[in-house]
Enzyme design. Structure first.
Site, PDB file in Angstrom:
ATOM      1  N   LEU A 222       0.867  -1.226  -0.033  1.00 51.65           N
ATOM      2  CA  LEU A 222       0.049  -0.129   0.047  1.00 51.65           C
ATOM      3  C   LEU A 222       0.797   1.016  -0.183  1.00 51.65           C
ATOM      4  CD1 LEU A 222      -2.615  -1.172   2.684  1.00 51.65           C
ATOM      5  CD2 LEU A 222      -3.106  -0.602   0.192  1.00 51.65           C
ATOM      6  N   GLY A 223       1.965   1.228   0.556  1.00 56.44           N
ATOM      7  CA  GLY A 223       2.765   2.490   0.724  1.00 56.44           C
ATOM      8  C   GLY A 223       4.046   2.218   1.691  1.00 56.44           C
ATOM      9  N   LYS A 224       4.859   3.186   1.674  1.00 53.05           N
ATOM     10  CA  LYS A 224       5.607   3.050   2.811  1.00 53.05           C
ATOM     11  C   LYS A 224       5.629   4.438   3.765  1.00 53.05           C
ATOM     12  CE  LYS A 224       9.613   5.579   0.440  1.00 53.05           C
ATOM     13  NZ  LYS A 224       9.076   6.580   1.117  1.00 53.05           N
ATOM     14  N   GLY A 226       7.930   6.445   7.049  1.00 59.75           N
ATOM     15  CA  GLY A 226       9.287   6.693   7.751  1.00 59.75           C
ATOM     16  C   GLY A 226       9.994   5.703   8.382  1.00 59.75           C
ATOM     17  N   GLY A 228       8.627   1.973   7.952  1.00 62.88           N
ATOM     18  CA  GLY A 228       8.520   0.742   7.631  1.00 62.88           C
ATOM     19  C   GLY A 228       7.439   0.876   6.451  1.00 62.88           C
ATOM     20  N   LYS A 245       1.365  -3.203   8.723  1.00 64.09           N
ATOM     21  CA  LYS A 245       2.596  -2.285   8.777  1.00 64.09           C
ATOM     22  C   LYS A 245       3.607  -3.207   9.262  1.00 64.09           C
ATOM     23  CE  LYS A 245       3.307   2.361  10.010  1.00 64.09           C
ATOM     24  NZ  LYS A 245       2.812   3.390  10.673  1.00 64.09           N
ATOM     25  N   ASP A 488       2.293  14.305  14.415  1.00 69.08           N
ATOM     26  CA  ASP A 488       2.584  14.240  13.020  1.00 69.08           C
ATOM     27  C   ASP A 488       1.181  14.350  12.228  1.00 69.08           C
ATOM     28  OD1 ASP A 488       4.045  14.304  10.544  1.00 69.08           O
ATOM     29  OD2 ASP A 488       4.459  12.185  10.468  1.00 69.08           O
TER      30      ASP A 488
HETATM   31  N1  LIG Z   1      -4.714   1.436   7.403  1.00 72.26           N
HETATM   32  C1  LIG Z   1      -4.358   1.760   6.218  1.00 72.26           C
HETATM   33  N2  LIG Z   1      -5.142   1.467   5.256  1.00 72.26           N
HETATM   34  C2  LIG Z   1      -4.789   1.771   3.862  1.00 72.26           C
HETATM   35  N3  LIG Z   1      -3.354   2.278   3.686  1.00 72.26           N
HETATM   36  C3  LIG Z   1      -2.558   2.704   4.761  1.00 72.26           C
HETATM   37  C4  LIG Z   1      -2.819   2.360   5.892  1.00 72.26           C
HETATM   38  N4  LIG Z   1      -1.930   2.600   6.744  1.00 72.26           N
HETATM   39  C5  LIG Z   1      -0.898   3.005   5.776  1.00 72.26           C
HETATM   40  N5  LIG Z   1      -1.349   3.029   4.753  1.00 72.26           N
HETATM   41  C6  LIG Z   1      -0.514   3.373   3.407  1.00 72.26           C
HETATM   42  O1  LIG Z   1       0.678   3.182   3.747  1.00 72.26           O
HETATM   43  C7  LIG Z   1       1.620   4.220   3.652  1.00 72.26           C
HETATM   44  C8  LIG Z   1       2.441   4.511   4.632  1.00 72.26           C
HETATM   45  O2  LIG Z   1       2.004   4.400   5.737  1.00 72.26           O
HETATM   46  P1  LIG Z   1       2.722   4.905   7.286  1.00 72.26           P
HETATM   47  O3  LIG Z   1       1.613   5.160   8.391  1.00 72.26           O
HETATM   48  O4  LIG Z   1       3.944   3.933   7.356  1.00 72.26           O
HETATM   49  O5  LIG Z   1       3.633   6.231   6.982  1.00 72.26           O
HETATM   50  P2  LIG Z   1       3.233   7.631   6.328  1.00 72.26           P
HETATM   51  O6  LIG Z   1       2.280   8.258   7.238  1.00 72.26           O
HETATM   52  O7  LIG Z   1       3.023   7.663   4.855  1.00 72.26           O
HETATM   53  O8  LIG Z   1       5.029   8.387   6.509  1.00 72.26           O
HETATM   54  P3  LIG Z   1       5.515   8.864   7.859  1.00 72.26           P
HETATM   55  O9  LIG Z   1       5.487   7.537   8.773  1.00 72.26           O
HETATM   56  O10 LIG Z   1       6.827   8.919   7.345  1.00 72.26           O
HETATM   57  O11 LIG Z   1       4.874   9.941   8.449  1.00 72.26           O
HETATM   58  C9  LIG Z   1       0.423   5.446   3.677  1.00 72.26           C
HETATM   59  O12 LIG Z   1       0.937   6.690   3.108  1.00 72.26           O
HETATM   60  C10 LIG Z   1      -0.810   4.853   3.225  1.00 72.26           C
HETATM   61  O13 LIG Z   1      -0.639   5.222   1.788  1.00 72.26           O
END
Ligand SMILES: Nc1ncnc2c1ncn2[C@@H]1O[C@H](COP(=O)(O)OP(=O)(O)OP(=O)(O)O)[C@@H](O)[C@H]1O
Length: 695
Positions: A222-224, A226, A228, A245, A488
Site C-alpha cells: 500500500l505504501g511506505k 518513515g 516501515g 505495517k 505528525d
Molecule cells: N490502515 C491503512 N489503510 C490503507 N492504507 C494505509 C494504512 N496505513 C498506511 N497506509 C498506506 O501506507 C502508507 C505508509 O503509511 P505509514 O503510516 O507507514 O507512513 P506515512 O504516514 O506515509 O509516513 P510517515 O510515517 O513517514 O509519516 C500510507 O501513506 C498509506 O498510503
C-alpha cells in the site's frame, strides 16, 4: 567462566572435537566470517543466546513454570557474569520468540540438508558466510565434488544444543549450584523433539512458522512510511483484508523502551475517528518475500497521488538550529540539524529488508548486518529513493542515519549501530495489524483539487467543515482522554474509511476519480469516516519535554509544512513543553485551510501555506469565510494563544448543529435525486418496451 569478550563464534568453535567440528572452527576463524570483531552488535548476540537457552529450557522441562524458572536462573547467572543485561526480561520476549522461531527453522533446514555428506574440504573452502548454508541445502553442489563424501559426524543439533548448555553451565555460576545437577537436561526429550523423524519436531517446527505467512495472504504494497512498509493482506481465517505495517526493528529501537510504542499506544485507543488496531507481533521476516522488482510495479502513481516522481527535484536542505543558516548537502557533524525534505518523493520503493533467497549467513545471523549489498542499492541512490515528501527529522540522529535504519547493507562502520538486526539476512520486524482504509485524505484532496481551485462551492464547504470536526473529535480524544500528542497530523496520516451512513463519525463526501468530469455530471457521493493514523511519533504530554532533552538537547521529528515554530527552535522549547498539545493544533490549522481552499499547483500550495504562516490569507477566503479565517489564524498563533481542540469544537462553526443537520438533509436530497434519476430511466425504458410491443 566465559569471559565477557568471548563471543558466539568462540562458543561454537570451542566445542568442536572431530574433523568436521574443526572444519567449522576453521571456517569461523577465517577473517571474512569472524563473528566477533567489532561488527557483531552485542544486543543481537545476547538475544540470540538467550532465545536459544530459553528454547532449551522449554524443551527440557515439561512444566512451563519450571522451564521459566530454569531460564531465569541461567539468565540471572549470565547477567552476574556480565554476559547479558536485561535481554531476558518480558520486554524482549517477543524478540526472543522471533529468534528462536528462526533458529528452529534453521535447524530444520540443516536436518533436511543431508549434512553428513558434506566433505570437509568443501566446508573449509567456504569462506562466504552466505554460501555456507546455501551450499548445505544445495545437494547438487556436492555431487560435483570429485572426492568421495566422507560421512563425518557433523555436530548434530542435539549434540550442539547439549554442548552449548554444557558450555554455558561449565563457564558460568550455574555450575556452582546444584540446580542443574538436580534438574539435568532431559536429552532424550530433546532428541525426541529435534529428530527430523519425530512428530514432535514437526509440531515444534510448525508452531514456530511465521504468523504473517501462515495467517495472511499478502495482496499488495500500500505504501511506505518513515519507519516501515504497509501491505494489504487478507486474513486466511476471517477472509477480511487488513493493513499490515511491517517495521524493521533497529538496534536503536531494540535497546530503547520505545520499541513497541506505536502498537502499545494503538492498542489502547478506542475512538471512531482513530484507526482501528487489531494486533501486533514480532517475527523474523518470512522467506518467499516479494521480489524488489514487484515493489516497483505495485507502487503505482495513483497510490501516491500527486507525489512527485522526480527525484531530481529533491532539495535537501540542512537547517542548522544553532546558526539558523541553510546549507546544501549533508553534514557529518554532531550539531543539531533540521532536515527538510520538500517534495522529494520518488516512485521507486526500496524494500531493502526484503530477501528472496533462503540462504543462511552465519555472520549475518550474529552480526545483524547484510554481508552482500542488494543490487538495487547499487543502482539507485538509496537516500533519494527513500526520501519522503516533506518529512522532517532532526536531533543528533540525522536524516541519513534515519534512512540507514532501513538499509541492511552496512555502508560504513558508523551506521552499524543504527542497523537492522537480522537472522539469516532477514530482519526482525514488528507487525501491526490495522483496519484497511480506502485512501488517505492526502490522496482524496489531490484528486479533489483537480476539479476545484480557490473557494469551494458552498455545498462542499460544509462537508469539509464536518469532516474537520470529526478529525477534531479524534484529536480531542487523544489530548483530553489519552493524554497524548500525535506530533505528525497531516492529510497523509488521516485515512478515509468507507462506511454506512449511520456509522458514528461518518461524513458524506464526493468520490473523485482523479479523471476530468463530464460537464454537469454530478459526483458520486459516499460515506466515509476520517480516521487518524500513523502513531509512530506519538508522545504522552509529559514526555514531550523529555523528548526535547533526548540526545543531550534538542530532538524532534515531524513534517516541515505542519511543524509548529516551537518544534523548529531550541529557544522556543520551553513553550512546547508547557503547551504540548498546541503542536497538534498548529498542524490542524494548516490542515483546515487545505480542506477549505483547493490549491491548483504544488507551487501555489507552498506559497499559500507560507503566507498563512505569516498570517496572510487569500482575500476571497477572508471575505467569504471570515469565521473560519480567524479561527485558522488563531490556531497558528503563539502556543499559549492557540485554542485547544475542545475549544475549537465549541466555536459556532462546529457547535452549530445546523452543519450536521444540513449535511444530513443534503445527503437525503442527493439520495432522492439519484433515485429520481434511476426511476426516470426505468420509466423511459418501460415506455419504449410498451411502444415496441404495441407496434
Ligand atoms: N490502515 C491503512 N489503510 C490503507 N492504507 C494505509 C494504512 N496505513 C498506511 N497506509 C498506506 O501506507 C502508507 C505508509 O503509511 P505509514 O503510516 O507507514 O507512513 P506515512 O504516514 O506515509 O509516513 P510517515 O510515517 O513517514 O509519516 C500510507 O501513506 C498509506 O498510503
Amino acid at each position: 567462566m566465559l569471559s565477557p569478550s568471548r563471543n558466539a563464534h568462540d562458543s561454537y568453535s570451542s566445542y568442536g572435537k572431530n574433523k568436521n567440528r574443526q572444519a567449522l572452527s576453521a571456517y569461523g576463524s577465517n577473517g571474512s566470517v569472524q563473528l566477533n570483531k567489532q561488527k557483531a552488535p552485542k544486543i543481537t548476540c545476547k538475544l540470540l543466546l538467550l532465545s536459544l537457552l530459553e528454547s532449551i529450557c522449554k524443551l527440557s522441562q515439561k512444566n512451563p513454570e519450571n522451564s521459566q524458572n530454569m531460564f531465569l536462573y541461567i539468565a540471572y547467572s549470565l547477567r552476574n557474569s556480565g554476559l547479558v543485561d536485561d535481554e531476558f526480561s518480558k520486554d524482549y520476549e517477543a524478540i526472543r520468540v522471533a529468534y528462536s522461531g528462526a533458529l528452529h527453522e534453521l535447524l530444520a533446514q540443516a536436518h533436511n540438508a543431508n549434512i553428513s555428506h558434506v566433505p570437509n574440504e568443501q566446508l573449509l573452502s567456504l569462506n562466504k558466510p552466505s554460501s555456507f548454508m546455501s551450499s548445505l541445502s544445495n545437494e547438487s553442489a556436492y555431487s560435483t565434488c570429485e572426492e568421495p563424501f566422507e560421512s563425518a559426524p557433523f555436530p548434530d543439533s542435539v549434540d550442539a544444543f547439549a554442548n552449548i548448555v554444557n558450555h554455558v553451565s561449565s563457564h558460568s555460576d550455574v555450575s556452582d549450584s546444584t540446580f542443574l545437577k538436580n534438574s539435568p537436561l532431559n536429552l532424550s526429550r530433546l532428541e525426541d523433539y529435534l529428530s527430523p523423524n519425530s512428530s514432535n519436531f514437526e509440531k515444534l517446527y510448525n508452531v514456530q512458522k511465521s504468523r504473517y505467512s501462515s495467517d495472511f495472504e499478502e495482496l499488495e504494497l500500500l505504501g511506505k512510511g518513515g519507519y516501515g512498509y504497509v501491505y494489504k493482506a487478507r486474513n486466511k481465517f476471517d477472509g477480511v483484508d487488513y493493513a499490515l505495517k511491517k517495521i524493521p526493528l533497529t538496534l536503536r529501537s531494540l535497546s530503547s523502551s520505545n520499541m513497541f510504542r506505536e502498537s502499545r499506544i494503538l492498542a489502547r485507543l478506542n475512538h471512531p475517528n482513530i484507526i482501528r488496531f487489531y494486533s501486533s507481533w514480532v517475527e523474523i521476516e518470512p522467506y518467499h518475500h516479494n521480489d524488489p522488482a514487484e515493489f516497483d510495479s505495485t507502487c503505482t502513481e495513483d497510490l501516491l497521488g500527486s507525489r512527485s516522481n522526480d527525484s531530481n527535484g529533491a532539495d535537501n536542505l540542512l537547517f542548522d538550529i544553532e546558526t539558523d543558516s541553510l546549507n546544501h548537502g549533508y553534514s557529518n557533524t554532531n550539531s543539531v540539524q533540521v532536515v527538510f525534505e520538500e517534495d522529494s518523493y520518488v516512485k521507486k520503493i526500496d524494500p531493502s529488508f526484503s530477501t528472496k533467497q533462503s540462504t543462511c549467513s552465519l555472520a549475518a545471523l550474529f552480526s545483524g548486518y547484510k554481508d552482500t549489498e542488494p543490487e538495487y542499492s547499487k543502482s539507485h541512490s538509496f537516500e533519494k529513493s527513500f526520501a519522503d515528501d516533506d518529512f522532517l527529522y532532526y536531533g543528533k540522529e540525522n536524516r541519513s542515519e534515519r534512512l540507514d535504519k532501513f538499509s541492511l547493507s552496512s555502508k560504513n562502520e558508523n551506521s552499524m549501530t543504527h542497523d537492522v538486526p537480522c537472522f539469516d539476512q532477514r530482519p526482525i520486524c514488528l507487525y501491526i495489524q490495522m483496519a484497511l482504509c480506502e485512501e488517505t485524505l492526502e490522496i482524496h484532496l489531490n484528486k479533489r483539487n483537480k476539479h476545484f481551485r480557490g473557494m469551494l462551492p458552498k455545498n462542499l464547504r460544509n462537508r469539509y467543515i464536518l469532516l474537520f470536526s470529526r478529525i477534531l473529535e479524534g484529536v480531542m480524544y487523544l489530548h483530553n482522554v489519552m493524554d497524548l500528542v500525535h506530533h505528525d497530523l497531516k492529510p497523509r496520516n488521516i485515512f478515509l474509511s468507507s462506511s454506512a451512513s449511520s456509522e458514528q463519525g461518518s461524513v458524506r463526501l464526493p468520490c473523485f476519480t482523479g479523471k476530468p468530469l463530464v460537464e454537469n455530471e454530478p459526483f458520486e457521493n459516499r460515506f466515509f469516516v476520517p480516521k487518524i493514523g500513523d502513531f509512530g511519533l506519538v508522545l504522552s504530554q509529559s514526555d514531550v519535554g523529555e523528548s526535547s532533552e533526548e540526545n543531550g538537547g534538542f530532538y524532534f521529528a515531524g513534517t516541515h509544512t505542519y511543524a509548529a515554530p516551537e518544534m523548529l527552535s531550541r529557544h522556543m522549547k520551553a513553550q512546547s513543553i508547557k503547551n504540548s498539545t498546541a503542536i497538534d493544533v498548529y498542524a490542524l490549522g494548516i490542515l483546515f485551510f487545505e480542506l477549505l481552499y483547493p490549491f491548483g499547483t504544488r507551487m501555489e500550495r507552498v506559497s499559500l501555506i507560507n503566507n498563512l504562516k505569516k498570517g496572510l490569507l487569500p482575500e476571497e477566503f477572508l471575505e467569504q469565510m471570515p469565521g473560519e479565517a480567524s479561527l485558522i489564524l488563531s490556531m497558528l498563533s503563539s502556543p499559549a494563544k492557540r485554542p485547544t481542540a475542545a475549544q475549537i469544537l465549541k466555536t459556532p462553526i462546529f457547535s452549530n448543529m445546523a452543519v450536521n443537520e444540513l449535511h444530513l438533509y443534503e445527503a437525503l436530497l442527493d439520495d432522492a435525486q439519484q433515485q429520481n434519476k434511476t426511476l426516470k430511466k426505468e420509466l423511459e425504458a418501460m415506455k419504449m418496451r410498451m411502444d415496441s410491443t404495441s407496434n
